[in-house]
Write a protein that holds these residues in place. Structure first.
Motif, PDB file in Angstrom:
ATOM      1  N   THR A 155      -5.118  -7.818  12.327  1.00  0.00           N
ATOM      2  CA  THR A 155      -4.087  -8.744  12.833  1.00  0.00           C
ATOM      3  C   THR A 155      -4.461  -9.316  14.210  1.00  0.00           C
ATOM      4  O   THR A 155      -3.904 -10.328  14.626  1.00  0.00           O
ATOM      5  N   LEU A 156      -5.379  -8.649  14.915  1.00  0.00           N
ATOM      6  CA  LEU A 156      -5.769  -9.132  16.247  1.00  0.00           C
ATOM      7  C   LEU A 156      -6.665 -10.364  16.172  1.00  0.00           C
ATOM      8  O   LEU A 156      -6.893 -11.031  17.177  1.00  0.00           O
ATOM      9  N   ASN A 157      -7.200 -10.611  14.977  1.00  0.00           N
ATOM     10  CA  ASN A 157      -8.098 -11.749  14.755  1.00  0.00           C
ATOM     11  C   ASN A 157      -9.343 -11.690  15.650  1.00  0.00           C
ATOM     12  O   ASN A 157      -9.866 -12.712  16.075  1.00  0.00           O
ATOM     13  N   ASP A 210      -4.317   2.646  19.675  1.00  0.00           N
ATOM     14  CA  ASP A 210      -3.231   2.933  20.610  1.00  0.00           C
ATOM     15  C   ASP A 210      -1.925   2.283  20.144  1.00  0.00           C
ATOM     16  O   ASP A 210      -0.854   2.905  20.198  1.00  0.00           O
ATOM     17  N   ALA A 211      -2.026   1.051  19.646  1.00  0.00           N
ATOM     18  CA  ALA A 211      -0.822   0.350  19.199  1.00  0.00           C
ATOM     19  C   ALA A 211      -0.156   1.070  18.028  1.00  0.00           C
ATOM     20  O   ALA A 211       1.066   1.246  18.015  1.00  0.00           O
ATOM     21  N   VAL A 212      -0.939   1.501  17.062  1.00  0.00           N
ATOM     22  CA  VAL A 212      -0.307   2.127  15.886  1.00  0.00           C
ATOM     23  C   VAL A 212       0.271   3.493  16.235  1.00  0.00           C
ATOM     24  O   VAL A 212       1.309   3.883  15.696  1.00  0.00           O
ATOM     25  N   LEU A 213      -0.381   4.212  17.161  1.00  0.00           N
ATOM     26  CA  LEU A 213       0.167   5.514  17.548  1.00  0.00           C
ATOM     27  C   LEU A 213       1.399   5.352  18.446  1.00  0.00           C
ATOM     28  O   LEU A 213       2.249   6.234  18.512  1.00  0.00           O
ATOM     29  N   LYS A 214       1.473   4.220  19.127  1.00  0.00           N
ATOM     30  CA  LYS A 214       2.626   3.962  19.984  1.00  0.00           C
ATOM     31  C   LYS A 214       3.813   3.448  19.162  1.00  0.00           C
ATOM     32  O   LYS A 214       4.948   3.887  19.356  1.00  0.00           O
ATOM     33  N   GLU A 240      -2.482  -5.040   2.340  1.00  0.00           N
ATOM     34  CA  GLU A 240      -2.157  -6.459   2.541  1.00  0.00           C
ATOM     35  C   GLU A 240      -3.216  -7.144   3.404  1.00  0.00           C
ATOM     36  O   GLU A 240      -3.628  -8.277   3.124  1.00  0.00           O
ATOM     37  N   GLY A 241      -3.681  -6.427   4.424  1.00  0.00           N
ATOM     38  CA  GLY A 241      -4.715  -6.998   5.297  1.00  0.00           C
ATOM     39  C   GLY A 241      -6.014  -7.256   4.545  1.00  0.00           C
ATOM     40  O   GLY A 241      -6.666  -8.288   4.737  1.00  0.00           O
ATOM     41  N   ILE A 242      -6.399  -6.315   3.683  1.00  0.00           N
ATOM     42  CA  ILE A 242      -7.635  -6.495   2.911  1.00  0.00           C
ATOM     43  C   ILE A 242      -7.461  -7.649   1.926  1.00  0.00           C
ATOM     44  O   ILE A 242      -8.382  -8.442   1.708  1.00  0.00           O
ATOM     45  N   SER A 243      -6.271  -7.749   1.352  1.00  0.00           N
ATOM     46  CA  SER A 243      -5.992  -8.870   0.437  1.00  0.00           C
ATOM     47  C   SER A 243      -6.227 -10.203   1.147  1.00  0.00           C
ATOM     48  O   SER A 243      -6.877 -11.107   0.609  1.00  0.00           O
ATOM     49  N   GLN A 244      -5.722 -10.304   2.378  1.00  0.00           N
ATOM     50  CA  GLN A 244      -5.931 -11.543   3.148  1.00  0.00           C
ATOM     51  C   GLN A 244      -7.395 -11.714   3.552  1.00  0.00           C
ATOM     52  O   GLN A 244      -7.925 -12.828   3.525  1.00  0.00           O
ATOM     53  N   HIS A 245      -8.022 -10.600   3.928  1.00  0.00           N
ATOM     54  CA  HIS A 245      -9.442 -10.635   4.307  1.00  0.00           C
ATOM     55  C   HIS A 245     -10.287 -11.155   3.136  1.00  0.00           C
ATOM     56  O   HIS A 245     -11.176 -11.993   3.319  1.00  0.00           O
ATOM     57  N   MET A 246      -9.987 -10.689   1.941  1.00  0.00           N
ATOM     58  CA  MET A 246     -10.727 -11.148   0.758  1.00  0.00           C
ATOM     59  C   MET A 246     -10.421 -12.605   0.452  1.00  0.00           C
ATOM     60  O   MET A 246     -11.303 -13.344   0.011  1.00  0.00           O
ATOM     61  N   ALA A 247      -9.168 -12.999   0.681  1.00  0.00           N
ATOM     62  CA  ALA A 247      -8.818 -14.414   0.471  1.00  0.00           C
ATOM     63  C   ALA A 247      -9.669 -15.308   1.377  1.00  0.00           C
ATOM     64  O   ALA A 247     -10.113 -16.384   0.965  1.00  0.00           O
ATOM     65  N   ASP A 283     -16.798  -3.187  18.378  1.00  0.00           N
ATOM     66  CA  ASP A 283     -15.742  -3.757  19.225  1.00  0.00           C
ATOM     67  C   ASP A 283     -14.809  -2.626  19.663  1.00  0.00           C
ATOM     68  O   ASP A 283     -13.683  -2.493  19.172  1.00  0.00           O
ATOM     69  N   VAL A 284     -15.336  -1.800  20.566  1.00  0.00           N
ATOM     70  CA  VAL A 284     -14.612  -0.587  20.980  1.00  0.00           C
ATOM     71  C   VAL A 284     -13.254  -0.956  21.569  1.00  0.00           C
ATOM     72  O   VAL A 284     -12.238  -0.315  21.274  1.00  0.00           O
ATOM     73  N   GLU A 285     -13.227  -2.008  22.377  1.00  0.00           N
ATOM     74  CA  GLU A 285     -11.971  -2.397  23.021  1.00  0.00           C
ATOM     75  C   GLU A 285     -10.906  -2.746  21.981  1.00  0.00           C
ATOM     76  O   GLU A 285      -9.755  -2.305  22.064  1.00  0.00           O
ATOM     77  N   GLY A 286     -11.310  -3.526  20.975  1.00  0.00           N
ATOM     78  CA  GLY A 286     -10.362  -3.917  19.926  1.00  0.00           C
ATOM     79  C   GLY A 286      -9.894  -2.721  19.106  1.00  0.00           C
ATOM     80  O   GLY A 286      -8.721  -2.636  18.711  1.00  0.00           O
ATOM     81  N   ILE A 287     -10.796  -1.792  18.852  1.00  0.00           N
ATOM     82  CA  ILE A 287     -10.428  -0.611  18.062  1.00  0.00           C
ATOM     83  C   ILE A 287      -9.497   0.292  18.876  1.00  0.00           C
ATOM     84  O   ILE A 287      -8.488   0.793  18.357  1.00  0.00           O
ATOM     85  N   ARG A 288      -9.840   0.473  20.147  1.00  0.00           N
ATOM     86  CA  ARG A 288      -8.958   1.289  21.010  1.00  0.00           C
ATOM     87  C   ARG A 288      -7.566   0.695  21.104  1.00  0.00           C
ATOM     88  O   ARG A 288      -6.558   1.401  21.014  1.00  0.00           O
TER      89      ARG A 288
END
Lengths: 395, 395
Positions: free
Chosen positions: B283-285, B50-54, B74-81, B41-46
């Protein structure tokens, strides 16, 4: 004693406890070895990341070669050429920060009981990393010109170490600069005694006015046979960004091959995204400008720190003002009945909301308890002025 | 024998020689365990990078905590949940790919001579990684329902291993799926015999129709005390991107603390840029949609590969069609005088410009030379059809 047992013996408690206190609100910290994030070339890095994800997403997001992303190996080869060292792209591997280069050297080279010679004092994490592999660490004394080569030679003859680890340029924590003459002698000694020398060079580009002498790696062309006894660890952490975790290891082919095999089972490879970002960044030719800003900023901060230390602590502290790098290495003199134990002083400083690292953990043995390390890289001039004033009060 | 000596004994030559041949022009490879980059999912990764660097460039480009970037924990914790497992953010550390999680387990747990039980066959790189730390690896037999639990229990009683390593869901290379009943029994055995079980779960989300039974981690709530004897390795490599090198280790606090200390000296921390990218991506789901595409594509490829194998190789090959993961695990039957040695067959296949991995290296001992592994993940349907036709010719 096994690895798991050695793990129990790692002396990190003092530092870890100190770092926990750094979260105190309002504290000014000279403790870490962190670059100032305000100096990161965020725009150049964003542009690079975006370009590689736009132009080459497949290889950048896929598994990659353990040795490293080939365009970055080529970029590092050119980067090193710019610093006078000849390295083919295949003569280096990319590592997950230079910490991993040190770990791979430890993993491939050190068996329990092996002797290793390091400067006293030197980088804490290398002492601990090599000790985890069972190294018996022997400290070699230093002065302002770096390691004392006569004594180093005698220690090599006495102990026949598996390797000698040095930070020749702006040593951590000492800030010392190994002289050109000593560099050449060390290469000659490496060849004569057939001893591997590991050159760690994270700070060499952070000079204020005058560039350091050429690295051992660059000088190895002048000393026949020395390249066979030389490993070199480099990193973009201090000049571009530590968060990318991109470092490299240059070593003789046999050692490099073994390190590559170890890396295969350590983390398979370093992130292609961060490797490709670094490779792209190098092609933008922004690094010289970014580095010039880092040098000028750090030079100003070091100047202010020196002046304020002298004004606020006077005779009670002694130091050589550094000419680059990130650190002041200082000594409590005890003048006028002032304290001499840096560990105790660190606790009092924390009460006044200013932090530094006592020097003792940087010694593998026989620590000098009067020493301390102050970083001038992270805090700005106003914070340095306020922080050193608090240090004066703590004294 | 020391680490450096064990390094000389690592059996990678066969596979490395094979992989060198994969560069041959026109070759169709079923050899690697690589996801199809067309599915990234190149678009989602880009967008994430970009968001975190911005929005947050300072922390993202700075040094970070060895334990991991907190928003990702925290994200992995939710992912595992979402997969039925309860893990606090502080109950996991982020690793540089799950390969590093395995390496940290080896480094902290295994002393030379320690016994380790693993499925036979199992993931080659884990065998080699643990062997580098001096493990004596004992293979436990498997069938289509995963490891034979009766035999595993007997092996534990006989050998008192330091740990048991399992890939319960879509095992590599076997594709086997450990049944729910066996999962619960393994947790009970772990508690009763006080044996650490390491669950490696890179493929569990790559199911075609039916989700696997809950992971050992998710089931541990039902088996009192079992969480103390369970470590779990996870990764985004197969569901998002291997090039990010983001994995994680969930383990009891003492083991996690020791692994963290080892990681500190291994690579300091995993790239904040890639960690923050993964955290932002979560977080983008978008992951459910991306995963659905991966599952559908791999299911189609597996279906085609099964049909073509049957059509082109007939009785000469036997396999259970996988229900997820990335691999066919097959056996040469020797029917009608056809070859039975997968290593010889692999060489003939390369001559016909098609590659797979012989099964022998996936066994720690007593390899079954008739076995082979074929990945259906990387090549598209047309390539699979052509590749299996070539395999038929090679036979």
């Amino acid at each position: 004693m096994q690895f798991a047992d050695r793990l129990n013996n790692v002396e990190t408690s003092a530092i870890r406890e100190l770092f926990k206190l750094l979260g105190k609100p309002g504290i000014i910290s000279f403790a870490g070895g962190f670059p100032d994030p305000a100096l990161f070339d965020v725009e150049g890095i964003r542009e690079s990341t975006d370009a590689v994800l736009k132009n080459n997403p497949g290889p950048v997001l896929q598994y990659g070669a353990t040795e490293g992303y080939q365009p970055l190996r080529e970029g590092i080869s050119q980067h090193m050429a710019g610093k006078g060292a000849t390295v083919a792209p295949d003569g280096l591997i990319v590592t997950t920060g230079s910490q991993q280069a040190l770990d791979l050297i430890g993993k491939t080279m050190i068996s329990p009981g092996d002797k290793v010679i390091m400067e006293a004092p030197t980088f804490l994490a290398t002492i601990q990393c090599f000790r985890l592999y069972g190294a018996h660490v022997i400290g070699a004394p230093i002065d302002a010109d770096g390691v004392d080569v006569d004594k180093l030679e005698a220690l090599i003859a006495e102990h026949k170490p598996k390797l000698v680890y040095l930070i020749p340029s702006f040593g951590n924590p000492s800030g010392a600069m190994l002289s050109l003459e000593r560099r050449k002698r060390i290469l000659e000694i490496a060849v004569r005694t057939q001893t591997l020398v590991v050159e760690d060079d994270p700070y060499g580009e952070l000079f204020f006015d005058q560039a350091p002498p050429p690295s051992l790696l660059a000088l190895s062309d002048e000393v026949p046979g020395s390249r066979e006894w030389l490993a070199h660890c480099g990193s973009f952490s201090k000049v571009l960004s530590p968060g990318l975790r991109v470092g490299w290891l240059i070593a003789p082919p046999a050692l490099l091959g073994r390190a590559t095999m170890c890396k295969q089972f350590s983390d398979a490879h370093t992130s292609n995204l961060t490797q490709a970002t670094a490779a792209q960044y190098l092609t933008l030719n922004r690094l010289p400008t970014a580095l010039a800003a880092v040098r000028a900023t750090y030079a100003e901060r070091a100047r202010v720190m020196a002046a304020r230390l002298q004004a606020e602590l006077g005779d009670a502290i002694a130091f050589d003002a550094p000419q680059g790098g990130m650190f002041f290495w200082a000594r409590l003199t005890g003048a006028n009945g002032k304290p001499t134990h840096a560990g105790d002083f660190a606790k009092r400083a924390i009460d006044k909301l200013v932090a530094f690292v006592p020097g003792a953990p940087f010694y593998a043995h026989d620590p000098d308890q009067t020493t301390l390390r102050l970083s001038f890289a992270t805090a700005d001039v106003a914070k340095i002025e306020e922080g050193i004033a608090r240090l004066g009060q703590a004294l």
